[in-house]
Design a protein around this motif. Sequence first.
Motif, PDB file in Angstrom:
ATOM      1  N   CYS A 186      44.577  43.852  48.043  1.00  0.00           N
ATOM      2  CA  CYS A 186      43.675  43.150  47.127  1.00  0.00           C
ATOM      3  C   CYS A 186      43.675  41.642  47.375  1.00  0.00           C
ATOM      4  O   CYS A 186      42.675  40.964  47.128  1.00  0.00           O
ATOM      5  CB  CYS A 186      44.056  43.446  45.677  1.00  0.00           C
ATOM      6  N   ARG A 225      38.561  44.104  44.849  1.00  0.00           N
ATOM      7  CA  ARG A 225      39.821  43.344  44.827  1.00  0.00           C
ATOM      8  C   ARG A 225      40.411  43.334  43.412  1.00  0.00           C
ATOM      9  O   ARG A 225      41.004  42.341  42.976  1.00  0.00           O
ATOM     10  CB  ARG A 225      39.611  41.906  45.310  1.00  0.00           C
ATOM     11  N   GLU A 227      43.137  44.109  41.523  1.00  0.00           N
ATOM     12  CA  GLU A 227      44.544  44.453  41.720  1.00  0.00           C
ATOM     13  C   GLU A 227      45.098  45.270  40.558  1.00  0.00           C
ATOM     14  O   GLU A 227      45.718  46.324  40.767  1.00  0.00           O
ATOM     15  CB  GLU A 227      45.372  43.181  41.899  1.00  0.00           C
TER      16      GLU A 227
END
Length: 227
Positions: free
Chosen positions: A102, A194, A196
């Motif tokens: 990420c 991305r 996370e």
Amino acid sequence: MYALGNEFGRRTTVDEVFDRLHADIVTLKLEPGTRMSEVEVAGQFNISRQPVREAFIRLSNMRLLEIRPQKATLVRKISQSHILNSRFIRTAVEVEVVRRACASKTQLDIVSFDGNLARQKQSVANMNVDEFHDLDYAFHHLICRAGDAEFAFDTIAGNKAHVDRLCMIQLSSQSALNEVREDHAEIYDLLKKRDEAGTIKLIRHHLSRLDQTLNAARDSHSDYFED
């Protein structure tokens, strides 16, 4: 079966024997408790016993074989405690891999991820369980590559082998395979964003499915377990 032995270097006879036996153990073609003979395996491959002995040692180090001096080598039975310990290690490693993926500035390998997921969908439709497990390995390998952490895949694969034997017992229905495939598709979508926190949460959930699989496998195949 997804090749594990010496993937990045020149493949040897030991690698070939290891990969074949690993695949046969993981897919339960060699059931827990099966007796293994260096002589017989060497004869099947038309090779000397030395490469077979080395492959046996590697499988023993993965706790897939039990080498007993002066006695028959056995395919190890499944250990519930080892499964749960392995899941703990794999979760810790894969969470860190996801963090790296990420945070990476490198674009995801869209072609490989999309191709893998398309083939997963087809293998579920065709109920090709062996192919699905290969694609499962490849998917998690792609995550390691996305995090520039291919070194972590050996740990993931080593721990995954024990879980895969459970999956071959229980995850043989189309609905069960599709649950795993849907997890993979959602993990990929979150990686692309991305996200996370979202990806880590889903990875943990994905790996937590093991509890139900383990309980069901023990109920249906208690003779496969050593504890």
